[in-house]
Design a protein around this motif. Structure first.
Motif, PDB file in Angstrom:
ATOM      1  N   GLU A   1       0.808  -1.227   0.000  1.00  8.62           N
ATOM      2  CA  GLU A   1       0.000   0.000   0.000  1.00  8.62           C
ATOM      3  C   GLU A   1       0.841   1.276   0.000  1.00  8.62           C
ATOM      4  N   PRO A   2       1.938   1.353   0.771  1.00 12.29           N
ATOM      5  CA  PRO A   2       2.716   2.594   0.737  1.00 12.29           C
ATOM      6  C   PRO A   2       3.525   2.783  -0.549  1.00 12.29           C
ATOM      7  N   LEU A   3       3.792   1.695  -1.259  1.00 10.43           N
ATOM      8  CA  LEU A   3       4.719   1.779  -2.394  1.00 10.43           C
ATOM      9  C   LEU A   3       4.032   1.935  -3.738  1.00 10.43           C
TER      10      LEU A   3
ATOM     11  N   LYS B   1      -4.150  -0.021  -3.848  1.00 12.76           N
ATOM     12  CA  LYS B   1      -5.033   0.392  -4.949  1.00 12.76           C
ATOM     13  C   LYS B   1      -4.530  -0.061  -6.321  1.00 12.76           C
ATOM     14  N   ALA B   2      -3.355  -0.660  -6.391  1.00 10.69           N
ATOM     15  CA  ALA B   2      -2.791  -1.051  -7.685  1.00 10.69           C
ATOM     16  C   ALA B   2      -3.693  -2.054  -8.404  1.00 10.69           C
ATOM     17  N   ALA B   3      -3.636  -2.039  -9.746  1.00  6.87           N
ATOM     18  CA  ALA B   3      -4.362  -3.039 -10.539  1.00  6.87           C
ATOM     19  C   ALA B   3      -3.770  -4.416 -10.259  1.00  6.87           C
ATOM     20  N   ARG B   4      -4.634  -5.440 -10.282  1.00  9.38           N
ATOM     21  CA  ARG B   4      -4.172  -6.794  -9.934  1.00  9.38           C
ATOM     22  C   ARG B   4      -4.182  -7.715 -11.139  1.00  9.38           C
ATOM     23  N   TYR B   5      -3.076  -8.394 -11.334  1.00  9.98           N
ATOM     24  CA  TYR B   5      -2.961  -9.422 -12.369  1.00  9.98           C
ATOM     25  C   TYR B   5      -2.448 -10.682 -11.686  1.00  9.98           C
ATOM     26  N   ARG B   6      -2.846 -11.830 -12.257  1.00 14.77           N
ATOM     27  CA  ARG B   6      -2.429 -13.090 -11.665  1.00 14.77           C
ATOM     28  C   ARG B   6      -1.876 -13.984 -12.761  1.00 14.77           C
ATOM     29  N   PHE B   7      -0.761 -14.656 -12.514  1.00 17.01           N
ATOM     30  CA  PHE B   7      -0.280 -15.618 -13.507  1.00 17.01           C
ATOM     31  C   PHE B   7      -0.311 -17.024 -12.931  1.00 17.01           C
ATOM     32  N   LYS B   8      -0.549 -18.002 -13.844  1.00 10.61           N
ATOM     33  CA  LYS B   8      -0.594 -19.411 -13.440  1.00 10.61           C
ATOM     34  C   LYS B   8       0.722 -19.756 -12.772  1.00 10.61           C
ATOM     35  N   THR B   9       0.626 -20.499 -11.676  1.00 10.83           N
ATOM     36  CA  THR B   9       1.816 -20.700 -10.862  1.00 10.83           C
ATOM     37  C   THR B   9       3.008 -21.207 -11.672  1.00 10.83           C
ATOM     38  N   ARG B  10       4.134 -20.523 -11.518  1.00  7.23           N
ATOM     39  CA  ARG B  10       5.419 -20.869 -12.116  1.00  7.23           C
ATOM     40  C   ARG B  10       5.365 -20.952 -13.649  1.00  7.23           C
ATOM     41  N   ASP B  11       4.339 -20.360 -14.257  1.00  7.99           N
ATOM     42  CA  ASP B  11       4.185 -20.416 -15.708  1.00  7.99           C
ATOM     43  C   ASP B  11       4.722 -19.108 -16.302  1.00  7.99           C
ATOM     44  N   MET B  12       5.929 -19.179 -16.840  1.00  7.45           N
ATOM     45  CA  MET B  12       6.611 -17.967 -17.297  1.00  7.45           C
ATOM     46  C   MET B  12       5.964 -17.378 -18.549  1.00  7.45           C
TER      47      MET B  12
ATOM     48  N   ARG C   1       5.320   5.013   6.486  1.00  5.84           N
ATOM     49  CA  ARG C   1       3.955   4.827   5.984  1.00  5.84           C
ATOM     50  C   ARG C   1       3.316   3.467   6.237  1.00  5.84           C
ATOM     51  N   ALA C   2       4.112   2.432   6.518  1.00  4.36           N
ATOM     52  CA  ALA C   2       3.519   1.084   6.600  1.00  4.36           C
ATOM     53  C   ALA C   2       2.642   0.963   7.844  1.00  4.36           C
ATOM     54  N   ARG C   3       1.387   0.664   7.644  1.00  4.80           N
ATOM     55  CA  ARG C   3       0.429   0.721   8.752  1.00  4.80           C
ATOM     56  C   ARG C   3       0.681  -0.325   9.841  1.00  4.80           C
ATOM     57  N   PRO C   4       1.018  -1.583   9.500  1.00  4.05           N
ATOM     58  CA  PRO C   4       1.296  -2.542  10.589  1.00  4.05           C
ATOM     59  C   PRO C   4       2.587  -2.203  11.360  1.00  4.05           C
ATOM     60  N   TYR C   5       3.376  -1.268  10.846  1.00  2.00           N
ATOM     61  CA  TYR C   5       4.577  -0.801  11.545  1.00  2.00           C
ATOM     62  C   TYR C   5       4.224   0.386  12.438  1.00  2.00           C
ATOM     63  N   LEU C   6       3.423   1.285  11.904  1.00  2.00           N
ATOM     64  CA  LEU C   6       3.090   2.525  12.624  1.00  2.00           C
ATOM     65  C   LEU C   6       2.063   2.318  13.718  1.00  2.00           C
ATOM     66  N   PHE C   7       1.241   1.287  13.577  1.00  2.00           N
ATOM     67  CA  PHE C   7       0.105   1.132  14.488  1.00  2.00           C
ATOM     68  C   PHE C   7       0.140  -0.202  15.220  1.00  2.00           C
TER      69      PHE C   7
END
Ligand SMILES: *Cc1c(COP(=O)(O)O)cnc(C)c1O
Length: 400
Positions: free
Chosen positions: A122-124, A149-160, A269-275
């Motif tokens: 999230e911070p990056l 918020k980044a767009a999400r893409y998924r690739f088949k495991t270990r499939d280059m 910025r990392a929330r589990p670090y700050l809070f």
């Protein structure tokens, strides 16, 4: 709906989990984690082939002594997040040591790697960016990506080839930054990610690379420095997340290792670090000692590798179908979920503690017993486990 109905719906869900055979029982131990453990309800100690205690350090006297000594110096807890008044000199020393070990500028610690993976994206990255994730990545990566918020893409495991398709798709939609994310080791299958190929594609498409090395840190690659070192891509991998809760003594804690500016930004910025509370002094002291042991020599890693080779070869000879390669996670493929569960139960009665994995943790019809070797096992113990597998395998008709 009423409050009463809420509690009824909880009961309905619990009943459903049980009736689908997906209930996960917990077996209490009354001994330290080790090659052999005492399970409550078992009259004799059992051989333990299902812990992440790869180097056998979970009951290390020197780690316990270092943890005790840190607790005596700094007390039990910090009662503060890092930026308020929760940072010890020992936290900074541990982070510097971890960074040096992984081969990055700096590192930042968390209560667990689950938190590190929840913190990192999230911070990056923002809405103009994309994350391309292996389909078998750990649950904590999936959750962390959801928080970003980044767009999400998924690739088949270990499939280059599929990874390249997703990279092209991301570039075609005017993405700013692309981050490829993979587990260093896929823990259900025992396969190591092909980081050399991933980094090559990352170069072609000018993407960043992140590796979650929880099932590698301390024991895979030269000096146990992990899968980037194994594939000689330490410089090319941008971010490594990992745990102190597996091979590194099995305590608790997670970390992110990366370039200085990335770590600096995460501290801001990392929330589990700050809070969230700072890592307890005992865990920091224990982790320092586990790192010292991991860096002191290859003896434990050699023993682990020899145990894995011995088990894999004897189980193959016995006629079992195994999966994975080059890793002490050695899944024994059974297929049917009920049969795998029955096998695990009978093996426990034979003095071998293993766990069956079935849907939804692995695809339907691919139930398995996931065995994990550790450096504390002796040759005789490995042989005893293989003999028990063979006996039960014949009884259940898995072996002909
Ligand atoms: C175990 C594991 C985690 C979680 O680590 P914790 O420190 O126990 O929270 C994250 N990612 C992977 C791949 C893991 O295997």
């Amino acid at each position: 709906m009423s409050r009463t109905q809420f509690y009824q719906s909880v009961d309905t869900t619990l009943t459903q989990i049980r009736s689908e055979g997906l209930w996960k029982p917990e077996r209490p131990l009354r001994s330290p984690q080790g090659g052999e453990v005492e399970v409550v309800g078992q009259s004799a100690p059992v051989l333990n082939f299902c812990a992440n205690n790869y180097l056998g350090l979970a009951d290390s006297p020197s780690i316990a002594a270092a943890a005790t000594s840190a607790m005596q110096t700094y007390g039990y807890g910090m009662a503060s997040v890092r930026f308020i008044c929760g940072t010890l000199d020992a936290h900074r020393e541990l982070e510097a040591e971890l960074a040096d070990f992984i081969g990055t500028d700096d590192a930042i610690t968390f209560a667990a790697c689950f938190d590190a993976n929840g913190a990192v994206f999230e911070p990056l990255l923002g809405a103009e960016d994309a994350i391309i994730s292996d389909s078998l990545n750990h649950a904590s990566i999936i959750d962390g990506v959801r928080l970003c918020k980044a767009a999400r893409y998924r690739f088949k495991t270990r499939d280059m080839a599929d990874l390249e398709t997703q990279l092209q798709a991301a570039r075609a939609s005017d993405t700013e930054h692309i981050l490829i994310v993979t587990d260093g080791v896929f823990s259900m299958d025992g396969y190591i990610a092909d980081l050399a190929a991933i980094c090559q594609l990352a170069d072609t498409y000018d993407a960043l690379v992140m590796v979650d090395d929880c099932h590698a840190t301390g024991f895979i690659g030269p000096d146990g420095r992990g899968t980037p070192a194994l594939h000689d891509v330490v410089e090319r991998v941008d971010i490594v997340t990992s745990t102190l809760g597996k091979a590194m003594g099995g305590g608790m804690g997670g970390f992110i290792a990366a370039r200085q500016n990335v770590v600096d930004l995460l501290r801001q910025r990392a929330r589990p670090y700050l809070f969230s509370n700072a890592l307890a002094p005992a865990l920091v002291g224990g982790a320092m000692e586990s790192l010292r042991l991991v860096r002191a020599g290859d003896d434990l890693r050699r023993q682990l590798e020899s145990n894995a080779t011995r088990f894999r070869s004897a189980m193959t000879t016995a006629g079992f179908e195994l999966t994975g390669e080059g890793h002490p996670i050695i899944p024994v493929m059974i297929g049917d979920a009920a049969l795998a569960a029955e096998m695990a139960t009978r093996l426990l009665a034979e003095g071998v503690y293993v766990t069956a994995f079935s849907y939804p943790v692995v695809p339907i019809g691919t139930a398995r017993i996931r065995t994990q070797m550790n450096a504390a096992h002796t040759d005789a113990e490995i042989d005893r486990a293989v003999a028990a597998f063979s006996r039960v395998g014949h009884e259940l008709g898995i072996l002909s």
